[in-house]
Design a protein around this motif. Structure first.
Motif, PDB file in Angstrom:
ATOM      1  N   ASP A  62       0.825  -1.201   0.000  1.00  0.00           N
ATOM      2  CA  ASP A  62       0.000   0.000   0.000  1.00  0.00           C
ATOM      3  C   ASP A  62       0.864   1.258   0.000  1.00  0.00           C
ATOM      4  N   GLU A  63       2.176   1.084   0.171  1.00  0.00           N
ATOM      5  CA  GLU A  63       3.110   2.199   0.164  1.00  0.00           C
ATOM      6  C   GLU A  63       3.357   2.711  -1.257  1.00  0.00           C
ATOM      7  N   ASP A  64       3.828   3.957  -1.335  1.00  0.00           N
ATOM      8  CA  ASP A  64       4.334   4.496  -2.594  1.00  0.00           C
ATOM      9  C   ASP A  64       5.773   4.020  -2.773  1.00  0.00           C
ATOM     10  N   PHE A  65       6.131   3.655  -3.991  1.00  0.00           N
ATOM     11  CA  PHE A  65       7.511   3.272  -4.303  1.00  0.00           C
ATOM     12  C   PHE A  65       8.145   4.359  -5.164  1.00  0.00           C
ATOM     13  N   ILE A  66       9.359   4.729  -4.804  1.00  0.00           N
ATOM     14  CA  ILE A  66      10.154   5.650  -5.609  1.00  0.00           C
ATOM     15  C   ILE A  66      11.242   4.817  -6.270  1.00  0.00           C
ATOM     16  N   LEU A  67      11.191   4.718  -7.583  1.00  0.00           N
ATOM     17  CA  LEU A  67      12.062   3.809  -8.331  1.00  0.00           C
ATOM     18  C   LEU A  67      13.090   4.609  -9.131  1.00  0.00           C
ATOM     19  N   LEU A  68      14.353   4.287  -8.906  1.00  0.00           N
ATOM     20  CA  LEU A  68      15.437   4.985  -9.592  1.00  0.00           C
ATOM     21  C   LEU A  68      15.940   4.136 -10.750  1.00  0.00           C
ATOM     22  N   ASN A  69      16.003   4.738 -11.919  1.00  0.00           N
ATOM     23  CA  ASN A  69      16.523   4.024 -13.086  1.00  0.00           C
ATOM     24  C   ASN A  69      17.342   4.983 -13.928  1.00  0.00           C
ATOM     25  N   GLU A  70      17.419   4.747 -15.232  1.00  0.00           N
ATOM     26  CA  GLU A  70      18.257   5.572 -16.093  1.00  0.00           C
ATOM     27  C   GLU A  70      17.805   7.036 -16.148  1.00  0.00           C
ATOM     28  N   GLY A  71      16.596   7.315 -15.675  1.00  0.00           N
ATOM     29  CA  GLY A  71      16.123   8.694 -15.624  1.00  0.00           C
ATOM     30  C   GLY A  71      16.801   9.528 -14.553  1.00  0.00           C
ATOM     31  N   PHE A  72      17.455   8.869 -13.603  1.00  0.00           N
ATOM     32  CA  PHE A  72      18.175   9.571 -12.536  1.00  0.00           C
ATOM     33  C   PHE A  72      19.551   8.944 -12.421  1.00  0.00           C
ATOM     34  N   ALA A  73      20.297   8.999 -13.523  1.00  0.00           N
ATOM     35  CA  ALA A  73      21.567   8.272 -13.597  1.00  0.00           C
ATOM     36  C   ALA A  73      22.642   9.040 -14.352  1.00  0.00           C
ATOM     37  N   ASN A  74      22.580  10.363 -14.326  1.00  0.00           N
ATOM     38  CA  ASN A  74      23.574  11.164 -15.031  1.00  0.00           C
ATOM     39  C   ASN A  74      24.962  10.994 -14.413  1.00  0.00           C
ATOM     40  N   VAL A  75      25.971  10.990 -15.279  1.00  0.00           N
ATOM     41  CA  VAL A  75      27.359  10.836 -14.847  1.00  0.00           C
ATOM     42  C   VAL A  75      28.210  11.912 -15.528  1.00  0.00           C
ATOM     43  N   LYS A  76      29.055  12.562 -14.748  1.00  0.00           N
ATOM     44  CA  LYS A  76      30.014  13.513 -15.302  1.00  0.00           C
ATOM     45  C   LYS A  76      31.406  13.137 -14.812  1.00  0.00           C
ATOM     46  N   VAL A  77      32.379  13.201 -15.715  1.00  0.00           N
ATOM     47  CA  VAL A  77      33.772  12.988 -15.339  1.00  0.00           C
ATOM     48  C   VAL A  77      34.449  14.351 -15.312  1.00  0.00           C
ATOM     49  N   THR A  78      34.937  14.748 -14.140  1.00  0.00           N
ATOM     50  CA  THR A  78      35.551  16.061 -13.980  1.00  0.00           C
ATOM     51  C   THR A  78      36.990  15.919 -13.499  1.00  0.00           C
ATOM     52  N   ASP A  79      37.781  16.943 -13.765  1.00  0.00           N
ATOM     53  CA  ASP A  79      39.205  16.959 -13.358  1.00  0.00           C
ATOM     54  C   ASP A  79      39.961  15.731 -13.848  1.00  0.00           C
ATOM     55  N   GLY A  80      39.420  15.080 -14.871  1.00  0.00           N
ATOM     56  CA  GLY A  80      40.101  13.940 -15.466  1.00  0.00           C
ATOM     57  C   GLY A  80      39.944  12.622 -14.743  1.00  0.00           C
ATOM     58  N   HIS A  81      39.544  12.665 -13.443  1.00  0.00           N
ATOM     59  CA  HIS A  81      39.492  11.399 -12.709  1.00  0.00           C
ATOM     60  C   HIS A  81      38.399  11.355 -11.644  1.00  0.00           C
ATOM     61  N   ILE A  82      37.557  12.366 -11.569  1.00  0.00           N
ATOM     62  CA  ILE A  82      36.453  12.374 -10.601  1.00  0.00           C
ATOM     63  C   ILE A  82      35.144  12.070 -11.333  1.00  0.00           C
ATOM     64  N   MET A  83      34.412  11.088 -10.838  1.00  0.00           N
ATOM     65  CA  MET A  83      33.100  10.771 -11.407  1.00  0.00           C
ATOM     66  C   MET A  83      32.018  11.307 -10.482  1.00  0.00           C
ATOM     67  N   GLU A  84      31.176  12.177 -11.021  1.00  0.00           N
ATOM     68  CA  GLU A  84      30.040  12.742 -10.294  1.00  0.00           C
ATOM     69  C   GLU A  84      28.802  11.992 -10.777  1.00  0.00           C
ATOM     70  N   VAL A  85      28.175  11.211  -9.885  1.00  0.00           N
ATOM     71  CA  VAL A  85      27.209  10.202 -10.319  1.00  0.00           C
ATOM     72  C   VAL A  85      25.884  10.319  -9.568  1.00  0.00           C
ATOM     73  N   GLU A  86      24.767  10.366 -10.311  1.00  0.00           N
ATOM     74  CA  GLU A  86      23.456  10.338  -9.667  1.00  0.00           C
ATOM     75  C   GLU A  86      23.139   8.930  -9.184  1.00  0.00           C
ATOM     76  N   ALA A  87      22.257   8.851  -8.178  1.00  0.00           N
ATOM     77  CA  ALA A  87      22.053   7.613  -7.421  1.00  0.00           C
ATOM     78  C   ALA A  87      21.524   6.448  -8.250  1.00  0.00           C
ATOM     79  N   GLY A  88      20.813   6.724  -9.335  1.00  0.00           N
ATOM     80  CA  GLY A  88      20.234   5.636 -10.116  1.00  0.00           C
ATOM     81  C   GLY A  88      21.185   4.969 -11.084  1.00  0.00           C
ATOM     82  N   ALA A  89      22.403   5.474 -11.216  1.00  0.00           N
ATOM     83  CA  ALA A  89      23.365   4.907 -12.164  1.00  0.00           C
ATOM     84  C   ALA A  89      23.754   3.494 -11.777  1.00  0.00           C
ATOM     85  N   ASN A  90      23.898   2.633 -12.752  1.00  0.00           N
ATOM     86  CA  ASN A  90      24.241   1.231 -12.537  1.00  0.00           C
ATOM     87  C   ASN A  90      25.746   1.062 -12.393  1.00  0.00           C
TER      88      ASN A  90
END
Length: 286
Positions: A62-90
């Motif tokens: 009966d609960e609401d489910f919040i489902l994370l998938n590719e819609g919340f999975a953006n990834v950026k590579v910064t400074d050549g070696h830092i990955m900034e990643v949204e929670a839904g990324a695989n």
């Protein structure tokens, strides 16, 4: 953001347990998260990433489910070696992306199915390597006041398969920063392939499962204890202890969450009776 009523959750859990929920939200931004909690403040909510380390114990929620998938999975590579990643990324995709950029540190997560958010919450890892080893900070939604905050790794209190976020379920991981290192692409790929080959050799990939069921107790090997008890192949309903590795439970015949939980309790009781070891379930029961 997409919203669905009476949503089928079967494809959102790796055991492939048949279950459904009253309403499902698919956020694609931080503002979507805020909107869900602001617009529906009184409903109980369950958040799922990839659904890889969970047991759905009920056929209907009966609960609401919040489902994370590719819609919340953006990834950026910064400074050549830092990955900034949204929670839904695989994490499998992240390890591939790291290799494409010639970055080392994600190889162990190749063929570990998890969302990045889930990996942070449970401090996922294998072979002595864990997500905390490459994490620098996390951005999260604090449900106590609906504020978005950031926390550094040293303040997260990581433990074996545990973290600040697992202990504080009102703090929702939105994004994480991973600090990798420049490496040799051929060596990175070789390690990725070696990791995958080793897992496929011992894990029951041919059946729906959610990875290791139990945390490893100090001084013992779960699979070895279960094998000594003759429990490999033991089943309850459609749930079975894997014949390939005793530390895994598989859905071999339309298992329900109740089947899996009953089988877990039987294994725990028998292990405790024989070895005096209290097994701790690694998977999240919902």
């Amino acid at each position: 953001m997409e919203v669905f009523e009476n949503y089928d959750l079967t494809s959102h859990n790796s055991y492939k347990i048949k279950a459904s929920c009253r309403r499902a939200f698919f956020p694609s931004s931080e503002s979507d998260f805020l909107s869900i909690y602001q617009s529906h403040p009184d409903s109980k909510k369950v958040i799922l990433g990839g659904g890889y380390n969970i047991i759905l114990s009920k056929p209907y929620y009966d609960e609401d489910f919040i489902l994370l998938n590719e819609g919340f999975a953006n990834v950026k590579v910064t400074d050549g070696h830092i990955m900034e990643v949204e929670a839904g990324a695989n994490t499998i995709r992240l390890s591939e992306l790291a290799w494409e950029h010639g970055l080392t540190g994600m190889e162990i997560f190749y063929d570990i199915p998890s969302s990045l958010g889930g990996a942070v919450v449970m401090n996922a890892g294998a072979s002595g390597e864990e997500i905390k080893d490459i994490l620098t900070k996390v951005r999260y939604l604090d449900l106590a006041d609906l504020k978005v905050r950031e926390i550094k790794k040293e303040d997260i209190g990581f433990e074996y398969r545990n973290s600040f976020f697992q202990k504080n379920v009102d703090k929702i991981v939105l994004k994480a920063w991973l600090q990798l290192a420049v490496g040799d692409k051929a060596a990175i790929k070789e390690k990725m392939d070696r990791v995958k080959e080793a897992r496929w050799a011992k894990q029951p990939k041919e059946f729906p499962n959610a990875g290791s069921v139990f945390k490893r107790p100090p001084g013992f090997y779960v699979g070895q204890m279960i094998e000594e008890l003759g429990l490999k192949g033991f089943s309850v309903g459609g749930a079975k202890v894997s014949e390939k590795h005793g530390g895994f439970i598989i859905n071999h015949a339309s298992a329900t969450g109740a089947d899996i939980l009953e089988l877990i309790n039987i294994v725990k009781h028998k292990v405790h009776s024989k070895f005096g070891v209290e097994l701790e379930v690694e998977q999240r029961v919902i």
